[in-house]
Structures are given as C-alpha cells and as structure tokens.
Motif scaffolding. Structure first.
Motif, PDB file in Angstrom:
ATOM      1  N   ALA A  38       0.837  -1.204   0.000  1.00  0.00           N
ATOM      2  CA  ALA A  38       0.000   0.000   0.000  1.00  0.00           C
ATOM      3  C   ALA A  38       0.869   1.250   0.000  1.00  0.00           C
ATOM      4  CB  ALA A  38      -0.937  -0.008   1.212  1.00  0.00           C
ATOM      5  N   GLN A  39       1.939   1.247   0.799  1.00  0.00           N
ATOM      6  CA  GLN A  39       2.848   2.398   0.843  1.00  0.00           C
ATOM      7  C   GLN A  39       3.550   2.581  -0.499  1.00  0.00           C
ATOM      8  OE1 GLN A  39       5.457   1.450   4.092  1.00  0.00           O
ATOM      9  NE2 GLN A  39       3.998   2.119   5.650  1.00  0.00           N
ATOM     10  N   ALA A  40       3.998   1.481  -1.103  1.00  0.00           N
ATOM     11  CA  ALA A  40       4.675   1.561  -2.399  1.00  0.00           C
ATOM     12  C   ALA A  40       3.730   2.073  -3.472  1.00  0.00           C
ATOM     13  CB  ALA A  40       5.236   0.190  -2.784  1.00  0.00           C
ATOM     14  N   ALA A  41       2.493   1.615  -3.451  1.00  0.00           N
ATOM     15  CA  ALA A  41       1.512   2.083  -4.436  1.00  0.00           C
ATOM     16  C   ALA A  41       1.261   3.573  -4.266  1.00  0.00           C
ATOM     17  CB  ALA A  41       0.210   1.300  -4.291  1.00  0.00           C
ATOM     18  N   GLU A  42       1.153   4.004  -3.025  1.00  0.00           N
ATOM     19  CA  GLU A  42       0.914   5.418  -2.741  1.00  0.00           C
ATOM     20  C   GLU A  42       2.086   6.274  -3.226  1.00  0.00           C
ATOM     21  OE1 GLU A  42       0.191   7.940   1.277  1.00  0.00           O
ATOM     22  OE2 GLU A  42      -0.928   6.052   1.128  1.00  0.00           O
ATOM     23  N   ALA A  43       3.302   5.766  -3.066  1.00  0.00           N
ATOM     24  CA  ALA A  43       4.506   6.515  -3.461  1.00  0.00           C
ATOM     25  C   ALA A  43       4.813   6.407  -4.957  1.00  0.00           C
ATOM     26  CB  ALA A  43       5.701   6.017  -2.653  1.00  0.00           C
ATOM     27  N   SER A  44       4.110   5.527  -5.667  1.00  0.00           N
ATOM     28  CA  SER A  44       4.439   5.275  -7.073  1.00  0.00           C
ATOM     29  C   SER A  44       3.863   6.302  -8.040  1.00  0.00           C
ATOM     30  CB  SER A  44       3.961   3.875  -7.478  1.00  0.00           C
ATOM     31  OG  SER A  44       2.549   3.870  -7.672  1.00  0.00           O
ATOM     32  N   GLY A  46       0.983   6.628  -9.159  1.00  0.00           N
ATOM     33  CA  GLY A  46       0.052   6.015 -10.097  1.00  0.00           C
ATOM     34  C   GLY A  46       0.649   4.942 -10.975  1.00  0.00           C
ATOM     35  N   ALA A  47       1.925   4.602 -10.805  1.00  0.00           N
ATOM     36  CA  ALA A  47       2.549   3.552 -11.610  1.00  0.00           C
ATOM     37  C   ALA A  47       1.889   2.197 -11.359  1.00  0.00           C
ATOM     38  CB  ALA A  47       4.046   3.472 -11.332  1.00  0.00           C
ATOM     39  N   PHE A  48       1.466   1.969 -10.145  1.00  0.00           N
ATOM     40  CA  PHE A  48       0.648   0.788  -9.828  1.00  0.00           C
ATOM     41  C   PHE A  48      -0.223   1.124  -8.642  1.00  0.00           C
ATOM     42  CE2 PHE A  48       3.996  -0.018  -6.762  1.00  0.00           C
ATOM     43  CZ  PHE A  48       3.404  -0.751  -5.752  1.00  0.00           C
ATOM     44  N   SER A  49      -1.218   0.311  -8.439  1.00  0.00           N
ATOM     45  CA  SER A  49      -2.145   0.594  -7.341  1.00  0.00           C
ATOM     46  C   SER A  49      -2.321  -0.654  -6.477  1.00  0.00           C
ATOM     47  CB  SER A  49      -3.505   1.042  -7.877  1.00  0.00           C
ATOM     48  OG  SER A  49      -4.104   0.011  -8.623  1.00  0.00           O
ATOM     49  N   ALA A  50      -2.770  -0.414  -5.293  1.00  0.00           N
ATOM     50  CA  ALA A  50      -3.111  -1.481  -4.354  1.00  0.00           C
ATOM     51  C   ALA A  50      -4.423  -1.071  -3.698  1.00  0.00           C
ATOM     52  CB  ALA A  50      -2.021  -1.649  -3.304  1.00  0.00           C
ATOM     53  N   PRO A  51      -5.309  -2.011  -3.479  1.00  0.00           N
ATOM     54  CA  PRO A  51      -6.569  -1.649  -2.835  1.00  0.00           C
ATOM     55  C   PRO A  51      -6.329  -1.140  -1.417  1.00  0.00           C
ATOM     56  CG  PRO A  51      -6.398  -4.034  -3.064  1.00  0.00           C
ATOM     57  CD  PRO A  51      -5.208  -3.435  -3.750  1.00  0.00           C
ATOM     58  N   SER A  52      -7.132  -0.191  -1.009  1.00  0.00           N
ATOM     59  CA  SER A  52      -7.000   0.288   0.371  1.00  0.00           C
ATOM     60  C   SER A  52      -7.567  -0.778   1.307  1.00  0.00           C
ATOM     61  CB  SER A  52      -7.727   1.613   0.553  1.00  0.00           C
ATOM     62  OG  SER A  52      -9.095   1.460   0.277  1.00  0.00           O
ATOM     63  N   GLY A  53      -7.100  -0.761   2.500  1.00  0.00           N
ATOM     64  CA  GLY A  53      -7.577  -1.741   3.465  1.00  0.00           C
ATOM     65  C   GLY A  53      -7.234  -1.311   4.868  1.00  0.00           C
ATOM     66  N   ALA A  54      -7.735  -2.059   5.806  1.00  0.00           N
ATOM     67  CA  ALA A  54      -7.512  -1.767   7.216  1.00  0.00           C
ATOM     68  C   ALA A  54      -7.316  -3.086   7.954  1.00  0.00           C
ATOM     69  CB  ALA A  54      -8.696  -1.009   7.790  1.00  0.00           C
ATOM     70  N   VAL A  55      -6.781  -2.983   9.157  1.00  0.00           N
ATOM     71  CA  VAL A  55      -6.484  -4.163   9.953  1.00  0.00           C
ATOM     72  C   VAL A  55      -6.781  -3.862  11.421  1.00  0.00           C
ATOM     73  CG1 VAL A  55      -4.047  -3.553  10.201  1.00  0.00           C
ATOM     74  CG2 VAL A  55      -4.723  -5.931  10.416  1.00  0.00           C
ATOM     75  N   ILE A  56      -7.209  -4.889  12.122  1.00  0.00           N
ATOM     76  CA  ILE A  56      -7.388  -4.792  13.578  1.00  0.00           C
ATOM     77  C   ILE A  56      -6.094  -5.309  14.202  1.00  0.00           C
ATOM     78  CG2 ILE A  56      -8.661  -5.631  15.581  1.00  0.00           C
ATOM     79  CD1 ILE A  56     -11.081  -5.951  13.704  1.00  0.00           C
ATOM     80  N   PRO A  57      -5.393  -4.497  14.973  1.00  0.00           N
ATOM     81  CA  PRO A  57      -4.131  -4.936  15.593  1.00  0.00           C
ATOM     82  C   PRO A  57      -4.334  -6.106  16.547  1.00  0.00           C
ATOM     83  CG  PRO A  57      -4.404  -2.558  15.782  1.00  0.00           C
ATOM     84  CD  PRO A  57      -5.711  -3.111  15.300  1.00  0.00           C
TER      85      PRO A  57
END
Length: 102
Positions: A38-44, A46-57
C-alpha cells in the motif's frame, strides 16, 4: 479519502488502522506485507495501485470481548473451537455456542 485517514475506533479499546501503518509486531507479517504494498503504491505516483484496506491490531478481539463483559463465556469456548479436530460436526455446535453468548 487518503488511506491514512482510515482510523476508526470501533470501541473504546479497539482500533482499526490503515494497512499502510501495519507492522509485523503490531498486526502480523501478512498485514505488514500488504501495508508495504500500500505504501509503495501510494509513493508510485500512479505507476501501480493497491486496494486500500484496514487491519485490527493484535489483541483487538480480546479487548472488545473484555469490554463487553463476555470473557468468562467466550474465552473457554474460543479455545475449545480453536482446538477442534472433529469431522462429525462438533465444530459447528461449538460455533453456535459462541454466536449465542449473552
């Protein structure tokens, strides 16, 4: 909205965080790996994307159960369900016990 805006408080003790903030120690290796993507997609840019998501710790389920006052019922039955190796349907019966906890 940005993935970093996805913080939700589900209860006073349970938090859902964006995958991009997941770490091995806090959320586990799978969530952390998805967070790196997700971080790589955000920094790219728009070169590639990743779906957003969340997690319960880690510990989130336990905190929510404790807050609801259900730990006396849930904890022993959870371990019974977690350790079931029974192809005759006992697993489903134990799940019913957990689902009907009052």
């Amino acid at each position: 909205s940005s993935p970093n805006e996805l913080k939700y408080e589900v209860s006073s003790k349970l938090e859902v965080i964006p995958l991009s903030e997941a770490t091995n120690k806090r959320c586990g290796a799978k969530a952390a790996a998805c967070g790196v993507l997700a971080q790589a997609a955000e920094a790219s840019s728009g070169a590639f994307s990743a779906p957003s998501g969340a997690v319960i710790p880690f510990g989130g389920m336990e905190s929510a159960i404790k807050e609801a006052g259900k730990q006396c019922h849930f904890v022993p039955n959870f371990w019974r369900v977690s350790n079931v190796v029974d192809p005759q349907g006992r697993y489903e019966e134990l799940l019913q016990v957990l689902e009907t906890a009052e």
